[in-house]
Design an enzyme around this catalytic site. Structure first.
Site, PDB file in Angstrom:
ATOM      1  N   CYS A  98       0.859  -1.192   0.000  1.00  0.00           N
ATOM      2  CA  CYS A  98       0.000   0.000   0.000  1.00  0.00           C
ATOM      3  C   CYS A  98       0.888   1.232   0.000  1.00  0.00           C
ATOM      4  O   CYS A  98       1.874   1.288   0.742  1.00  0.00           O
ATOM      5  CB  CYS A  98      -0.876  -0.020   1.243  1.00  0.00           C
ATOM      6  SG  CYS A  98      -1.958   1.414   1.393  1.00  0.00           S
ATOM      7  N   HIS A 140      -9.015  -3.747  -1.984  1.00  0.00           N
ATOM      8  CA  HIS A 140      -8.020  -3.045  -1.163  1.00  0.00           C
ATOM      9  C   HIS A 140      -8.365  -1.551  -1.091  1.00  0.00           C
ATOM     10  O   HIS A 140      -8.366  -0.959  -0.006  1.00  0.00           O
ATOM     11  CB  HIS A 140      -6.622  -3.261  -1.767  1.00  0.00           C
ATOM     12  CG  HIS A 140      -5.532  -2.477  -1.097  1.00  0.00           C
ATOM     13  ND1 HIS A 140      -4.472  -3.073  -0.460  1.00  0.00           N
ATOM     14  CD2 HIS A 140      -5.342  -1.131  -0.971  1.00  0.00           C
ATOM     15  CE1 HIS A 140      -3.687  -2.123   0.048  1.00  0.00           C
ATOM     16  NE2 HIS A 140      -4.179  -0.944  -0.264  1.00  0.00           N
ATOM     17  N   GLU A 141      -8.702  -0.961  -2.243  1.00  0.00           N
ATOM     18  CA  GLU A 141      -9.034   0.471  -2.263  1.00  0.00           C
ATOM     19  C   GLU A 141     -10.353   0.733  -1.539  1.00  0.00           C
ATOM     20  O   GLU A 141     -10.491   1.712  -0.804  1.00  0.00           O
ATOM     21  CB  GLU A 141      -9.102   0.992  -3.705  1.00  0.00           C
ATOM     22  CG  GLU A 141      -7.800   0.888  -4.486  1.00  0.00           C
ATOM     23  CD  GLU A 141      -6.591   1.348  -3.704  1.00  0.00           C
ATOM     24  OE1 GLU A 141      -6.699   2.339  -2.957  1.00  0.00           O
ATOM     25  OE2 GLU A 141      -5.530   0.709  -3.813  1.00  0.00           O
ATOM     26  N   HIS A 144     -10.060   1.203   2.094  1.00  0.00           N
ATOM     27  CA  HIS A 144      -9.633   2.546   2.515  1.00  0.00           C
ATOM     28  C   HIS A 144     -10.846   3.449   2.783  1.00  0.00           C
ATOM     29  O   HIS A 144     -10.792   4.317   3.654  1.00  0.00           O
ATOM     30  CB  HIS A 144      -8.767   3.203   1.442  1.00  0.00           C
ATOM     31  CG  HIS A 144      -7.330   2.759   1.452  1.00  0.00           C
ATOM     32  ND1 HIS A 144      -6.503   2.941   2.532  1.00  0.00           N
ATOM     33  CD2 HIS A 144      -6.581   2.146   0.504  1.00  0.00           C
ATOM     34  CE1 HIS A 144      -5.296   2.463   2.254  1.00  0.00           C
ATOM     35  NE2 HIS A 144      -5.314   1.966   1.024  1.00  0.00           N
TER      36      HIS A 144
HETATM   37 CO    CO Z   1      -3.719   1.071   0.062  1.00  0.00          CO
END
Ligand code: CO
Length: 185
Positions: A98, A140-141, A144
């Site tokens: 990341c 993954h995004e 966030h």
């Molecule tokens: Co990330």
């Protein structure tokens, strides 16, 4: 314009992001800046909280991974106010990194396939089924936007093993090829 990337420890990465207003000023410019920032840092995904904006949006481009993961060929998207509406039961374990956690790489289980609804930078609505590493980048995004980061998914022991690296990221002493905003700097 290249934006600074907020590092682990910054509060904005721990907040649940707000819906992006459809009349958000210069939305297209923000998307363009996020792509530029992501490419400059050699990333394949970047979420708005990582540039200090608590908004539900992210950009992804997995094309550089197409040799290993053919499903990433040409997989370039801006996703505004996305919502994952289905996740496969099957999960895959693969290594991730990341841009907000430079130098840390850990294996994470993620569903192999997802179905997602989102708007693109022109506010056109889409629904798409995504699989393989492309699905991993998107998840993954997406995480966030929920105020989470990928190492929240690893074991306490693995976290402990990364403790000094994490402390260095917080202190702002990690070497990085791109412009960052650490808590301690
Ligand atoms: Co990330």
């Amino acid at each position: 314009m290249i934006l600074s990337i907020y590092l682990y420890g910054q509060q904005v990465l721990r907040k649940e992001a707000e819906e992006t207003p459809e009349d958000y000023p210069q939305l297209k410019e923000l998307v363009a800046n996020m792509f530029e920032t992501m490419y400059h840092a050699d990333g394949v995904g970047l979420a708005a909280p990582q540039v200090g904006l608590s908004l539900r949006m992210f950009v992804v481009d997995g094309d550089v991974m197409a040799d290993d993961f053919p499903e990433c060929k040409g997989f370039k998207r801006a996703m505004i106010n996305p919502s994952i509406i289905e996740r496969s039961e099957e999960e895959i374990l693969l290594e991730e990194g990341c841009l907000s956690l430079p130098g840390i790489h850990e294996k994470v289980f993620r569903p192999a396939r997802i179905r997602i609804r989102y708007m693109d930078e022109n506010l056109a609505k889409h629904e798409e089924e995504i699989e393989g590493f492309a699905a991993r980048i998107v998840q993954h995004e997406y995480e966030h936007l929920e105020g989470r980061v990928f190492i929240d998914n690893i074991s306490g022991i693995r976290k402990q093993l990364n403790k000094s690296k994490l402390n260095n990221i917080i202190k702002g002493t990690t070497n990085c090829s791109y412009r960052t905003k650490a808590v301690g700097k």
